[in-house]
Design a protein around this motif. Structure first.
Motif, PDB file in Angstrom:
ATOM      1  N   GLY A   1      51.380  55.875  62.671  1.00 57.49           N
ATOM      2  CA  GLY A   1      50.080  56.153  62.084  1.00 57.49           C
ATOM      3  C   GLY A   1      50.207  56.817  60.737  1.00 57.49           C
ATOM      4  O   GLY A   1      49.483  56.506  59.799  1.00 57.49           O
ATOM      5  N   GLU A   2      51.168  57.747  60.634  1.00 62.02           N
ATOM      6  CA  GLU A   2      51.393  58.441  59.366  1.00 62.02           C
ATOM      7  C   GLU A   2      51.778  57.447  58.276  1.00 62.02           C
ATOM      8  O   GLU A   2      51.240  57.462  57.179  1.00 62.02           O
ATOM      9  N   PHE A   3      52.737  56.583  58.619  1.00 59.99           N
ATOM     10  CA  PHE A   3      53.160  55.578  57.646  1.00 59.99           C
ATOM     11  C   PHE A   3      52.004  54.652  57.302  1.00 59.99           C
ATOM     12  O   PHE A   3      51.835  54.242  56.171  1.00 59.99           O
ATOM     13  N   PHE A   4      51.219  54.358  58.346  1.00 62.89           N
ATOM     14  CA  PHE A   4      50.124  53.424  58.143  1.00 62.89           C
ATOM     15  C   PHE A   4      49.134  53.979  57.126  1.00 62.89           C
ATOM     16  O   PHE A   4      48.675  53.275  56.242  1.00 62.89           O
ATOM     17  N   ARG A   5      48.822  55.266  57.245  1.00 62.32           N
ATOM     18  CA  ARG A   5      47.820  55.778  56.313  1.00 62.32           C
ATOM     19  C   ARG A   5      48.364  55.849  54.892  1.00 62.32           C
ATOM     20  O   ARG A   5      47.614  55.658  53.932  1.00 62.32           O
ATOM     21  N   VAL A   6      49.673  56.075  54.767  1.00 65.52           N
ATOM     22  CA  VAL A   6      50.245  56.030  53.421  1.00 65.52           C
ATOM     23  C   VAL A   6      50.191  54.613  52.873  1.00 65.52           C
ATOM     24  O   VAL A   6      49.809  54.381  51.721  1.00 65.52           O
ATOM     25  N   PHE A   7      50.521  53.660  53.758  1.00 65.45           N
ATOM     26  CA  PHE A   7      50.466  52.268  53.340  1.00 65.45           C
ATOM     27  C   PHE A   7      49.052  51.907  52.910  1.00 65.45           C
ATOM     28  O   PHE A   7      48.839  51.258  51.895  1.00 65.45           O
ATOM     29  N   VAL A   8      48.080  52.382  53.707  1.00 64.86           N
ATOM     30  CA  VAL A   8      46.695  52.058  53.376  1.00 64.86           C
ATOM     31  C   VAL A   8      46.314  52.674  52.029  1.00 64.86           C
ATOM     32  O   VAL A   8      45.669  52.021  51.205  1.00 64.86           O
TER      33      VAL A   8
ATOM     34  N   THR B   1      43.931  57.453  62.235  1.00 66.53           N
ATOM     35  CA  THR B   1      45.087  56.573  62.432  1.00 66.53           C
ATOM     36  C   THR B   1      46.297  57.213  63.115  1.00 66.53           C
ATOM     37  O   THR B   1      46.880  56.562  63.971  1.00 66.53           O
ATOM     38  N   PRO B   2      46.714  58.454  62.768  1.00 64.25           N
ATOM     39  CA  PRO B   2      47.896  58.958  63.477  1.00 64.25           C
ATOM     40  C   PRO B   2      47.662  59.031  64.979  1.00 64.25           C
ATOM     41  O   PRO B   2      48.505  58.628  65.773  1.00 64.25           O
ATOM     42  N   GLN B   3      46.455  59.516  65.357  1.00 57.52           N
ATOM     43  CA  GLN B   3      46.148  59.636  66.781  1.00 57.52           C
ATOM     44  C   GLN B   3      46.066  58.258  67.423  1.00 57.52           C
ATOM     45  O   GLN B   3      46.596  58.046  68.514  1.00 57.52           O
ATOM     46  N   ALA B   4      45.428  57.328  66.713  1.00 58.28           N
ATOM     47  CA  ALA B   4      45.317  55.967  67.245  1.00 58.28           C
ATOM     48  C   ALA B   4      46.700  55.353  67.408  1.00 58.28           C
ATOM     49  O   ALA B   4      47.001  54.720  68.423  1.00 58.28           O
ATOM     50  N   GLY B   5      47.558  55.571  66.405  1.00 60.77           N
ATOM     51  CA  GLY B   5      48.929  55.057  66.482  1.00 60.77           C
ATOM     52  C   GLY B   5      49.662  55.629  67.670  1.00 60.77           C
ATOM     53  O   GLY B   5      50.380  54.941  68.380  1.00 60.77           O
TER      54      GLY B   5
ATOM     55  N   ILE C   1      56.746  51.147  58.124  1.00 60.33           N
ATOM     56  CA  ILE C   1      56.252  50.854  59.465  1.00 60.33           C
ATOM     57  C   ILE C   1      57.169  49.844  60.136  1.00 60.33           C
ATOM     58  O   ILE C   1      57.560  49.999  61.293  1.00 60.33           O
ATOM     59  N   MET C   2      57.548  48.824  59.360  1.00 58.04           N
ATOM     60  CA  MET C   2      58.369  47.756  59.912  1.00 58.04           C
ATOM     61  C   MET C   2      59.726  48.261  60.388  1.00 58.04           C
ATOM     62  O   MET C   2      60.213  47.856  61.436  1.00 58.04           O
ATOM     63  N   TRP C   3      60.328  49.161  59.634  1.00 60.09           N
ATOM     64  CA  TRP C   3      61.646  49.658  60.045  1.00 60.09           C
ATOM     65  C   TRP C   3      61.559  50.314  61.416  1.00 60.09           C
ATOM     66  O   TRP C   3      62.519  50.342  62.165  1.00 60.09           O
ATOM     67  N   LEU C   4      60.394  50.879  61.710  1.00 59.20           N
ATOM     68  CA  LEU C   4      60.229  51.503  63.026  1.00 59.20           C
ATOM     69  C   LEU C   4      60.018  50.453  64.113  1.00 59.20           C
ATOM     70  O   LEU C   4      60.467  50.625  65.242  1.00 59.20           O
ATOM     71  N   ILE C   5      59.326  49.373  63.768  1.00 57.22           N
ATOM     72  CA  ILE C   5      58.904  48.427  64.798  1.00 57.22           C
ATOM     73  C   ILE C   5      59.918  47.308  65.026  1.00 57.22           C
ATOM     74  O   ILE C   5      60.144  46.894  66.160  1.00 57.22           O
ATOM     75  N   LEU C   6      60.520  46.800  63.950  1.00 56.25           N
ATOM     76  CA  LEU C   6      61.366  45.610  64.071  1.00 56.25           C
ATOM     77  C   LEU C   6      62.452  45.795  65.130  1.00 56.25           C
ATOM     78  O   LEU C   6      63.038  46.870  65.254  1.00 56.25           O
ATOM     79  N   PRO C   7      62.699  44.761  65.894  1.00 56.74           N
ATOM     80  CA  PRO C   7      63.599  44.904  67.045  1.00 56.74           C
ATOM     81  C   PRO C   7      65.084  44.854  66.680  1.00 56.74           C
ATOM     82  O   PRO C   7      65.814  43.973  67.113  1.00 56.74           O
ATOM     83  N   TYR C   8      65.518  45.795  65.880  1.00 61.01           N
ATOM     84  CA  TYR C   8      66.953  45.877  65.595  1.00 61.01           C
ATOM     85  C   TYR C   8      67.656  46.503  66.801  1.00 61.01           C
ATOM     86  O   TYR C   8      67.095  47.366  67.470  1.00 61.01           O
ATOM     87  N   LYS C   9      68.885  46.078  67.027  1.00 64.24           N
ATOM     88  CA  LYS C   9      69.582  46.562  68.224  1.00 64.24           C
ATOM     89  C   LYS C   9      70.915  47.251  67.911  1.00 64.24           C
ATOM     90  O   LYS C   9      71.404  48.034  68.701  1.00 64.24           O
ATOM     91  N   SER C  10      71.506  46.919  66.768  1.00 64.02           N
ATOM     92  CA  SER C  10      72.850  47.411  66.485  1.00 64.02           C
ATOM     93  C   SER C  10      72.920  48.937  66.568  1.00 64.02           C
ATOM     94  O   SER C  10      72.142  49.641  65.919  1.00 64.02           O
TER      95      SER C  10
END
Lengths: 362, 371, 171
Positions: B329-336, B315-319, A158-167
């Motif tokens: 959301g997909e990643f989130f449910r796997v994480f969960v 979760t995917p829809q909410a995400g 999840i973090m890799w998608l969200i974190l604000p990397y710019k390079s």
């Protein structure tokens, strides 16, 4: 004459045979099979039209890439935390360091140092937390470690998608945000160790840079285990009651060992990336603990005993099989069963170690 | 005074013991308005998933009863079920007879695999879970060897639907058009827009009854005794090793049947990863229902599946609605799913240790009093 | 009196009961194999040649297999019908040149293979059903330049589609 022969047999041959038998027993049957299999592969290779030099080069290269991750198993085994199935946590610290180093845009060998530097604080913090957690669950560390590894990989996805990397070398081209699944280390620290001090003899090329880098850390760990703290750590693993009686804080030693393992894991993945050429994010680190665990077990370690020699032998055997089987099999039967064989061998080895009665109940 | 304290303690204890289900209820309540699904859709989905997965999750109960923890080796049963399904698809045997035949084929395979797994776990007492986990990995390799290289030349199967064009090996995904929903469609009725597959529900109810009945049999009692304390059970004349192996065998066979029901409901078989996914998700679902490593009931199974799948749908829809990316959301449910397993294992360990320490304290106090 | 023997006797009974159960299950499996097997029957209204005599397609025909819905066959029409079990009946209705409906007697037949083809013109001509039905072997049409075995590309593409790994599978 007959009598004489018998004497000789009794006096010289039998003890030697017994010694060999003992040595083989200590070596373990699976290990013997694996060693024999690898030797067989090297014998067959020339007949199958594969250059031995090239395969040795491949094996040594893989050894250099993976050895430090295998080394990361040692501290935790010593302190009695079992096999470090939570290696992905260390790997994630390494990945954070790597991506941050690339984000700075500094190129060349310096980026490798930078990546090590950046990953260190993460490894220390993660390792500390992970160690604290494992102290709370003494007795079933391995199961929980596995799932700590998995959940951290999923969380970081999840973090890799969200974190604000710019390079621009790292983010998806079309959206401009979120990291790619694989990032090339080309231009940064690609082959930074492999190309230093490499020696070429015909088709064989040995990279002393990688080997020396590993040797340095192997030596540090070896030396550490012989310091006062190191022996205390070993005491915690081998005899916790004695350790407590002699005033050693068990929890502190265990946490320290976990931090060391995590940091070595971070270093290991950086070393792996420089040889492999890519940083693998998201699902990449998920199952990376398994090869490292099975490598050290193949090298002769058990759930509660491991040495640097185990690391070296294990990594060479494991990586040798991994690099040799595909090419030999392909040229012999035109089917690549190597991946399946690798799964069976590596997991079978872990299973063997877990089901050995000698291992402490853990 | 005393009573009041007691009550306060109870609430706290309740939360501490049921933290995982509570987290899930909160999560679902938060996600529900964000996802914006209609209640009818959700109910239909939940019922579909409930009948799809219950059998699999129920198969986990018996090893827990025998004190062997979460049976990660249920993957082996799933593999057996998949092999059965591959055979009937290749032979083109359709409908319920096909599924029944798949179950008959899967049974001996599941028994052998379960026996192997039980033997191994007896060699690794005290670390059953990690060992069963590694067994599932190891057998996955063997399964791939059989399915990817054995089927075709060694095990004669000739079907374009199943075998790869190169002549051996099973395809990555197999369309199970012949058996799709054949159990569910038999005796199905609708309440408004909600489909109720009666036969599947009857099968699941039957398994529940069997499990409740099984607890009362001699073998079931033995298993509970073994689960309580192996040494005491051994002294009472129970064959501990045999009982443990049997519990794993039963679980594996049920898992095989569960997989067949699951696959017939899904309608497609992912030959190389359905089974490993199923192991993880089933265990996570059971834990979400409030089960622990040593205690699980049928109630936990159903509550767990409902909550877990609600999360899975929402979760995917909410995400997507919240951040604009379904992937999160997909990643989130796997994480969960992984996180839930981790959390439950950690909480269980902490609780067991605390209980052990407390009982030791009680013992020490008693001895002091005696002296 | 019974004490000495009973254990062994019970064991024997148990053994035979178990053996019996296994045999019954195997028998059930074999039954299911034949009962549940789905075979495809292609009903065909093409001109054909049977035993050296050619038969022209029927201008119009209607065929009903078992109790399934009847369907109409125009010239050069071939339809596959999935069938369970081995023995089936077919009822054919056709027209003569003066548009009179002719209903043929229902004929019973056994499917010779997993994929069989039955010829309507043959049936209409009054041939015995065994001559009209035969195994269906699909004709492989080879298009030059396209290799029939080259399907690996498709699978690779499918693998690449799975960018984030397999963890987002529907459960």
């Amino acid at each position: 004459m007959m009598e004489n022969n018998k004497d000789i047999l009794n006096a010289y041959v039998l003890p030697v045979l017994r010694d060999i038998k003992e040595a083989l027993k200590a070596f373990g049957l699976p290990r013997l099979i694996i060693t024999g299999f690898l030797l067989l592969l090297f014998i067959i290779a020339p007949f199958a039209g594969i250059s031995v030099g090239a395969s040795l080069t491949d094996t040594l290269g893989r050894f250099g890439q993976n050895a430090i991750m295998v080394l990361a198993m040692v501290p935790m085994i010593h302190s009695g935390c079992g096999l470090n199935f939570g290696l992905p946590l260390g790997i994630i610290s390494g990945l954070l360091g790597a991506t941050l180093a690339i984000e700075t845009g500094i190129q060349g060998p310096l980026s490798f140092l930078l990546a090590i530097l950046y990953s260190t604080p993460f490894a220390l913090v993660f390792g500390w937390g992970y160690g604290k957690l494992l102290n709370k669950v003494k007795g079933s560390e391995m199961m929980i470690a596995t799932y700590v590894g998995f959940s951290s990989v999923a969380f970081m996805s999840i973090m890799w998608l969200i974190l604000p990397y710019k390079s621009p070398t790292m983010v998806w081209g079309y959206t401009g945000e979120g990291l790619r699944t694989t990032i090339s280390t080309e231009g940064f620290y690609y082959h930074v160790l492999r190309d230093t001090l490499s020696l070429r003899i015909g088709s064989l090329s040995i990279s002393f840079g990688e080997i020396l880098f590993f040797a340095l850390f192997a030596f540090i760990i070896w030396a550490f285990l012989h310091t006062k703290t190191g022996t205390a750590m070993t005491a915690v693993g081998s005899n916790p009651v004695f350790a407590r009686a002699s005033g050693i804080s068990i929890d502190r030693q265990r946490t320290l060992s976990v931090i060391m393992s995590t940091w070595l894991g971070a270093l290991g993945i950086l070393c792996y990336q420089q040889g492999y050429g890519f940083i693998q994010l998201y699902q990449g680190p998920m199952y990376m603990a398994m090869p490292a665990v099975s490598a050290i077990l193949i090298g002769g370690a058990s759930v509660n005993k491991a040495t640097i020699t185990n690391v070296v032998i294990g990594t060479i055997l494991y990586q040798g099989i991994v690099s040799m089987t595909p090419s030999v099999m392909n040229s012999l039967i035109h089917t690549d069963m190597s991946e399946v064989l690798r799964i069976i061998v590596s997991n079978g080895m872990i299973l063997y170690a877990l089901t050995r009665k000698s291992g402490a109940s853990r | 005074m005393n009573k009041k304290m007691n009550r306060k303690f109870d609430t706290k204890d309740f939360i501490a013991n049921n933290i995982v289900p509570i987290i899930f209820v909160v999560l679902c309540i938060v996600c529900y308005p964000i996802a914006g699904y209609s209640p009818e859709y959700l109910i239909d989905q939940i019922i579909t998933r409930l009948v799809r997965n219950s059998f699999l999750v129920l198969s986990l109960l018996i090893p827990i009863m025998a004190g062997m923890g979460l049976n990660f080796g249920m993957t082996l049963g799933a593999m057996a079920g998949q092999i059965g399904i591959v055979f009937i698809t290749a032979w083109n045997i359709v409908g319920i007879p096909g599924l029944l035949l798949a179950a008959i084929i899967a049974t001996p395979i599941a028994i052998i695999l379960g026996w192997f797994c039980g033997k191994m776990l007896n060699m690794a007492k005290g670390r059953e879970m990690i060992t069963s986990y590694m067994i599932s990995f190891f057998m996955n390799g063997v399964y791939q060897l059989v399915v990817l290289y054995g089927m075709g030349p060694v095990i004669p199967l000739h079907s374009d639907q199943v075998i790869l064009p190169r002549g051996y090996g099973v395809r990555n995904t197999i369309d199970l058009i012949n058996v799709r929903r054949s159990i569910d469609n038999f005796l199905q009725f609708n309440i408004g827009p909600v489909r109720i597959p009666l036969l599947t529900i009857i099968l699941i109810a039957l398994l529940c009854v069997v499990i409740i009945w099984f607890r009362k049999t001699k073998l079931g009692q033995d298993m509970r005794a073994v689960g309580q304390d192996m040494e005491v059970a051994r002294e009472a004349g129970i064959k501990v090793e045999r009982t443990r192996i049997l519990s794993i065998v039963i679980s594996t066979v049920f898992a095989a049947y569960g997989m067949i029901i699951y696959l017939s409901n899904m309608g497609t078989l992912n030959t190389y990863n359905s089974h490993s996914q199923i192991g993880m998700f089933s265990i996570a679902a059971l834990l979400v229902g409030g089960a622990s490593v040593s205690r699980a009931s049928i109630k936990n199974v159903f509550l767990g599946i409902v909550l877990f799948h609600l999360m899975f749908i929402l979760t995917p829809q909410a995400g997507k609605n919240l951040i604009g990316q379904a992937q999160i959301g997909e990643f989130f449910r796997v994480f969960v799913s992984y996180g839930v397993i981790t959390l439950s294992l950690v909480l269980y360990e902490i609780r067991t240790r605390r209980e052990k320490a407390e009982s030791a304290k009680v013992l020490a106090n008693a001895q002091e009093a005696k002296a | 009196m019974i004490k000495g023997k009973s254990a062994k006797e019970i064991f024997d009974i148990r053994f035979f009961v178990r053996l019996g159960c296994i045999l019954i299950i195997i028998a059930l499996a074999i039954f299911l194999y034949f009962y549940g097997k789905q075979r495809t029957l292609y009903v065909d209204n093409w001109s054909t040649e049977i035993n050296g005599v050619s038969y022209r397609y029927a201008d119009w025909a209607e065929a009903q297999v078992d109790d399934l819905a009847a369907s109409e066959y125009n010239p050069r029409v071939r339809r596959g019908i999935p069938l369970r079990g081995r023995t089936h009946t077919i009822t054919v209705t056709t027209e003569d040149d003066n548009f009179n409906l002719i209903e043929l007697d229902p004929v019973e037949f056994r499917l010779p293979a997993d994929q069989s083809i039955i010829s309507l013109p043959g049936l209409i001509a009054g041939l015995p059903v065994e001559d009209c039905i035969k195994e269906f072997i699909p004709e492989v049409v080879e298009i030059p330049g396209v290799s029939a075995t080259d399907t690996s590309g498709g699978e690779e593409a499918a693998a690449e589609e799975d960018l984030f790994g397999d963890m987002s599978m529907d459960f």
